[in-house]
Design a protein around this motif. Structure first.
Motif, PDB file in Angstrom:
ATOM      1  N   PRO A  59      21.470  -2.498  -7.660  1.00  0.00           N
ATOM      2  CA  PRO A  59      20.076  -2.456  -7.212  1.00  0.00           C
ATOM      3  C   PRO A  59      19.773  -3.630  -6.290  1.00  0.00           C
ATOM      4  CG  PRO A  59      20.202  -3.252  -9.469  1.00  0.00           C
ATOM      5  CD  PRO A  59      21.586  -2.788  -9.093  1.00  0.00           C
ATOM      6  N   PRO A  60      18.806  -3.480  -5.391  1.00  0.00           N
ATOM      7  CA  PRO A  60      18.445  -4.600  -4.511  1.00  0.00           C
ATOM      8  C   PRO A  60      17.927  -5.771  -5.331  1.00  0.00           C
ATOM      9  CG  PRO A  60      16.818  -2.832  -4.376  1.00  0.00           C
ATOM     10  CD  PRO A  60      17.976  -2.290  -5.148  1.00  0.00           C
ATOM     11  N   GLU A  61      18.191  -6.989  -4.849  1.00  0.00           N
ATOM     12  CA  GLU A  61      17.787  -8.173  -5.599  1.00  0.00           C
ATOM     13  C   GLU A  61      16.274  -8.340  -5.629  1.00  0.00           C
ATOM     14  OE1 GLU A  61      19.802 -11.624  -4.253  1.00  0.00           O
ATOM     15  OE2 GLU A  61      21.788 -10.920  -4.862  1.00  0.00           O
ATOM     16  N   LEU A  62      15.570  -7.848  -4.605  1.00  0.00           N
ATOM     17  CA  LEU A  62      14.120  -8.021  -4.553  1.00  0.00           C
ATOM     18  C   LEU A  62      13.463  -6.797  -3.923  1.00  0.00           C
ATOM     19  CD1 LEU A  62      11.490  -9.694  -4.736  1.00  0.00           C
ATOM     20  CD2 LEU A  62      12.055 -10.631  -2.481  1.00  0.00           C
ATOM     21  N   VAL A  63      12.473  -6.241  -4.623  1.00  0.00           N
ATOM     22  CA  VAL A  63      11.632  -5.175  -4.078  1.00  0.00           C
ATOM     23  C   VAL A  63      10.182  -5.585  -4.309  1.00  0.00           C
ATOM     24  CG1 VAL A  63      10.980  -2.748  -4.163  1.00  0.00           C
ATOM     25  CG2 VAL A  63      13.359  -3.406  -4.595  1.00  0.00           C
ATOM     26  N   LEU A  64       9.444  -5.828  -3.243  1.00  0.00           N
ATOM     27  CA  LEU A  64       8.043  -6.236  -3.361  1.00  0.00           C
ATOM     28  C   LEU A  64       7.172  -5.003  -3.563  1.00  0.00           C
ATOM     29  CD1 LEU A  64       5.940  -8.508  -3.225  1.00  0.00           C
ATOM     30  CD2 LEU A  64       5.824  -8.141  -0.749  1.00  0.00           C
ATOM     31  N   LEU A  65       6.351  -5.016  -4.608  1.00  0.00           N
ATOM     32  CA  LEU A  65       5.519  -3.865  -4.945  1.00  0.00           C
ATOM     33  C   LEU A  65       4.026  -4.130  -4.771  1.00  0.00           C
ATOM     34  CD1 LEU A  65       7.330  -2.776  -8.250  1.00  0.00           C
ATOM     35  CD2 LEU A  65       7.660  -1.833  -5.955  1.00  0.00           C
ATOM     36  N   PHE A  66       3.616  -5.382  -4.826  1.00  0.00           N
ATOM     37  CA  PHE A  66       2.189  -5.709  -4.786  1.00  0.00           C
ATOM     38  C   PHE A  66       1.828  -6.248  -3.402  1.00  0.00           C
ATOM     39  CE2 PHE A  66      -1.533  -8.469  -5.847  1.00  0.00           C
ATOM     40  CZ  PHE A  66      -2.353  -7.478  -6.358  1.00  0.00           C
ATOM     41  N   HIS A  67       1.177  -5.412  -2.604  1.00  0.00           N
ATOM     42  CA  HIS A  67       0.727  -5.821  -1.271  1.00  0.00           C
ATOM     43  C   HIS A  67      -0.665  -5.233  -1.044  1.00  0.00           C
ATOM     44  CE1 HIS A  67       2.560  -1.881  -0.731  1.00  0.00           C
ATOM     45  NE2 HIS A  67       3.727  -2.417  -1.009  1.00  0.00           N
ATOM     46  N   PRO A  68      -1.675  -5.760  -1.747  1.00  0.00           N
ATOM     47  CA  PRO A  68      -3.018  -5.166  -1.740  1.00  0.00           C
ATOM     48  C   PRO A  68      -3.671  -5.130  -0.366  1.00  0.00           C
ATOM     49  CG  PRO A  68      -3.057  -7.352  -2.728  1.00  0.00           C
ATOM     50  CD  PRO A  68      -1.612  -6.981  -2.569  1.00  0.00           C
ATOM     51  N   GLU A  69      -3.292  -6.062   0.526  1.00  0.00           N
ATOM     52  CA  GLU A  69      -3.893  -6.064   1.861  1.00  0.00           C
ATOM     53  C   GLU A  69      -3.536  -4.806   2.639  1.00  0.00           C
ATOM     54  OE1 GLU A  69      -3.094 -10.415   0.745  1.00  0.00           O
ATOM     55  OE2 GLU A  69      -2.025  -8.503   0.641  1.00  0.00           O
ATOM     56  N   GLN A  70      -2.475  -4.126   2.242  1.00  0.00           N
ATOM     57  CA  GLN A  70      -2.036  -2.926   2.945  1.00  0.00           C
ATOM     58  C   GLN A  70      -2.550  -1.638   2.305  1.00  0.00           C
ATOM     59  OE1 GLN A  70       2.231  -2.953   3.593  1.00  0.00           O
ATOM     60  NE2 GLN A  70       2.260  -5.161   3.895  1.00  0.00           N
ATOM     61  N   LEU A  71      -3.266  -1.750   1.206  1.00  0.00           N
ATOM     62  CA  LEU A  71      -3.745  -0.559   0.510  1.00  0.00           C
ATOM     63  C   LEU A  71      -4.919   0.072   1.250  1.00  0.00           C
ATOM     64  CD1 LEU A  71      -3.752  -1.722  -3.228  1.00  0.00           C
ATOM     65  CD2 LEU A  71      -2.079  -0.256  -2.097  1.00  0.00           C
ATOM     66  N   GLY A  72      -4.887   1.398   1.377  1.00  0.00           N
ATOM     67  CA  GLY A  72      -6.056   2.119   1.848  1.00  0.00           C
ATOM     68  C   GLY A  72      -7.069   2.234   0.721  1.00  0.00           C
ATOM     69  N   GLU A  73      -8.231   2.793   1.028  1.00  0.00           N
ATOM     70  CA  GLU A  73      -9.297   2.859   0.028  1.00  0.00           C
ATOM     71  C   GLU A  73      -8.896   3.713  -1.174  1.00  0.00           C
ATOM     72  OE1 GLU A  73     -11.833   1.040   0.074  1.00  0.00           O
ATOM     73  OE2 GLU A  73     -12.111   0.420   2.152  1.00  0.00           O
ATOM     74  N   VAL A  74      -8.233   4.841  -0.931  1.00  0.00           N
ATOM     75  CA  VAL A  74      -7.840   5.715  -2.046  1.00  0.00           C
ATOM     76  C   VAL A  74      -6.795   5.025  -2.908  1.00  0.00           C
ATOM     77  CG1 VAL A  74      -6.924   7.966  -2.707  1.00  0.00           C
ATOM     78  CG2 VAL A  74      -8.340   7.761  -0.653  1.00  0.00           C
ATOM     79  N   GLU A  75      -5.785   4.426  -2.262  1.00  0.00           N
ATOM     80  CA  GLU A  75      -4.734   3.744  -3.017  1.00  0.00           C
ATOM     81  C   GLU A  75      -5.295   2.559  -3.803  1.00  0.00           C
ATOM     82  OE1 GLU A  75      -2.893   5.919   0.343  1.00  0.00           O
ATOM     83  OE2 GLU A  75      -4.567   4.517   0.166  1.00  0.00           O
ATOM     84  N   ARG A  76      -6.255   1.856  -3.226  1.00  0.00           N
ATOM     85  CA  ARG A  76      -6.854   0.716  -3.928  1.00  0.00           C
ATOM     86  C   ARG A  76      -7.554   1.183  -5.208  1.00  0.00           C
ATOM     87  NH1 ARG A  76      -8.198  -4.385  -2.519  1.00  0.00           N
ATOM     88  NH2 ARG A  76      -7.516  -3.983  -0.383  1.00  0.00           N
ATOM     89  N   PHE A  77      -8.340   2.257  -5.080  1.00  0.00           N
ATOM     90  CA  PHE A  77      -9.032   2.762  -6.263  1.00  0.00           C
ATOM     91  C   PHE A  77      -8.027   3.254  -7.299  1.00  0.00           C
ATOM     92  CE2 PHE A  77     -11.187   6.035  -8.763  1.00  0.00           C
ATOM     93  CZ  PHE A  77     -12.311   5.342  -9.177  1.00  0.00           C
ATOM     94  N   THR A 111      -8.618  17.328  12.334  1.00  0.00           N
ATOM     95  CA  THR A 111      -9.107  17.562  10.976  1.00  0.00           C
ATOM     96  C   THR A 111      -8.560  16.516  10.013  1.00  0.00           C
ATOM     97  OG1 THR A 111      -9.253  19.937  11.434  1.00  0.00           O
ATOM     98  CG2 THR A 111      -9.289  19.263   9.120  1.00  0.00           C
ATOM     99  N   LEU A 112      -7.300  16.149  10.169  1.00  0.00           N
ATOM    100  CA  LEU A 112      -6.733  15.093   9.330  1.00  0.00           C
ATOM    101  C   LEU A 112      -7.488  13.779   9.519  1.00  0.00           C
ATOM    102  CD1 LEU A 112      -2.912  15.796   9.750  1.00  0.00           C
ATOM    103  CD2 LEU A 112      -4.146  15.788   7.575  1.00  0.00           C
ATOM    104  N   VAL A 113      -7.823  13.452  10.754  1.00  0.00           N
ATOM    105  CA  VAL A 113      -8.578  12.224  11.027  1.00  0.00           C
ATOM    106  C   VAL A 113      -9.962  12.297  10.387  1.00  0.00           C
ATOM    107  CG1 VAL A 113      -9.689  10.865  12.845  1.00  0.00           C
ATOM    108  CG2 VAL A 113      -7.332  11.638  13.130  1.00  0.00           C
ATOM    109  N   ASP A 114     -10.628  13.448  10.533  1.00  0.00           N
ATOM    110  CA  ASP A 114     -11.974  13.605   9.973  1.00  0.00           C
ATOM    111  C   ASP A 114     -11.959  13.512   8.448  1.00  0.00           C
ATOM    112  OD1 ASP A 114     -13.137  13.916  12.467  1.00  0.00           O
ATOM    113  OD2 ASP A 114     -13.001  16.108  12.434  1.00  0.00           O
ATOM    114  N   VAL A 115     -11.011  14.199   7.833  1.00  0.00           N
ATOM    115  CA  VAL A 115     -10.929  14.182   6.370  1.00  0.00           C
ATOM    116  C   VAL A 115     -10.551  12.787   5.878  1.00  0.00           C
ATOM    117  CG1 VAL A 115      -9.658  15.078   4.374  1.00  0.00           C
ATOM    118  CG2 VAL A 115     -10.441  16.641   6.172  1.00  0.00           C
ATOM    119  N   ASP A 116      -9.626  12.143   6.565  1.00  0.00           N
ATOM    120  CA  ASP A 116      -9.234  10.788   6.186  1.00  0.00           C
ATOM    121  C   ASP A 116     -10.429   9.836   6.260  1.00  0.00           C
ATOM    122  OD1 ASP A 116      -7.364   8.804   5.410  1.00  0.00           O
ATOM    123  OD2 ASP A 116      -7.135   8.168   7.489  1.00  0.00           O
ATOM    124  N   ALA A 117     -11.250   9.991   7.290  1.00  0.00           N
ATOM    125  CA  ALA A 117     -12.439   9.138   7.421  1.00  0.00           C
ATOM    126  C   ALA A 117     -13.412   9.390   6.274  1.00  0.00           C
ATOM    127  CB  ALA A 117     -13.120   9.395   8.762  1.00  0.00           C
TER     128      ALA A 117
END
Length: 292
Positions: free
Chosen positions: A4-22, A203-209
């Motif tokens: 397995p890789p020695e390091l995998v970073l999982l916590f990067h809250p600055e990159q979370l979108g609104e849905v992922e944050r919630f 439509t993807l842009v509108d729904v995403d917004a």
């Protein structure tokens, strides 16, 4: 077995979108039953699937050369490749709508979990929104002020689940992909979308917004309660922290709870510890009671 890789970073809250944050932090504030948890996961899951299907459809476009060559050589074609392309495009459209379905289910899980199935209808939510029956705050109604894209999406989703596949045709001059479905009508004419890829993209842009507006508000309702989240995987071991989802949340937020074991000599140490704010505020735990 691969190492397995020695390091995998999982916590990067600055990159979370609104849905992922919630989705990451809601458990500190809200309690969902398993069905509602699946609905929340489906918001992102269906939306990403819609995007993947759209990109897959784009990769199928060159196969139209086969249909066009058959038509040129024989005067007819079974249009198998056009049918495959139309099928994938329609699947993308249905997945976009499923993301809306899951969002509405999530909203009702929060504000009116006891509502009847009829009141929880996505169609009713968008076309006949009633704040009294939904019991939702005015901020949710505000997000519905500009959803003109919804009616055509609803029309397509409803009919595509019951009708045969539509047809696509590549314009010989513009090279745009036109979508036609004679089983669907708009203003008494067969449905024609001159550039189906452009329509899906818009439509993807509108729904995403819209999703961003809804979940931005939901994130503002999160309490200061901490939830446990993974930070990283170091030499096969998970690093964890306790952190509140109340904005702002950065990589330095919260309290490290893995320091209790990685500070012990011989264990793999978190490579971020020396500069991590969560480590500086690391949680302390009472020593285990001695067993007599």
């Amino acid at each position: 077995m691969p190492k397995p890789p020695e390091l995998v970073l999982l916590f990067h809250p600055e990159q979370l979108g609104e849905v992922e944050r919630f989705s990451t932090f809601y458990t500190g504030t809200y309690s969902f039953d398993p069905r509602d948890v699946r609905a929340l996961r489906g918001v992102t899951g269906h939306f990403l699937k819609a995007r993947r299907l759209r990109h897959l459809a784009e990769r199928l476009v060159p196969n139209l050369n086969i249909d066009e060559a058959q038509l040129e050589e024989h005067g007819s074609t079974p249009a198998d490749n056009a049918s495959e392309l139309a099928t994938v495009l329609e699947a993308s459209i249905v997945e976009i709508y499923s993301s809306l379905d899951c969002t509405v289910k999530t909203l009702f899980a929060i504000y009116n979990p006891g509502a009847s199935s009829r009141k929880k209808s996505t169609r009713r939510f968008f076309l006949n929104y009633d704040p009294d029956s939904t019991k939702m705050p005015p901020e949710i109604a505000t997000t519905l002020a500009d959803v003109g894209w919804y009616r055509r999406l609803l029309h397509l989703r409803d009919e595509l689940t019951h009708l045969d596949t539509g047809a696509v045709h590549r314009d010989s001059e513009t090279r745009l992909i036109r979508y036609i479905h004679h089983g669907l009508t708009e203003q008494a004419n067969a449905l024609v979308i001159d550039d189906i890829f452009e329509w899906i993209d818009t439509t993807l842009v509108d729904v995403d917004a819209w999703l961003g507006q809804v979940f931005h508000f939901l994130n503002s309702t999160l309490s200061n309660a901490e939830v446990t989240v993974p930070c990283a995987v170091v030499e096969g071991r998970f690093m964890m922290r306790m952190v509140s989802g109340k904005p702002p949340v950065t990589f330095h937020s919260g309290r490290c709870i893995s320091a209790q074991w990685f500070d012990i000599p011989g264990n793999p140490r978190c490579p971020f510890a020396s500069e991590c704010g969560a480590y500086q505020r690391r949680a302390t735990f009472p020593p285990p009671e001695a067993v007599s």
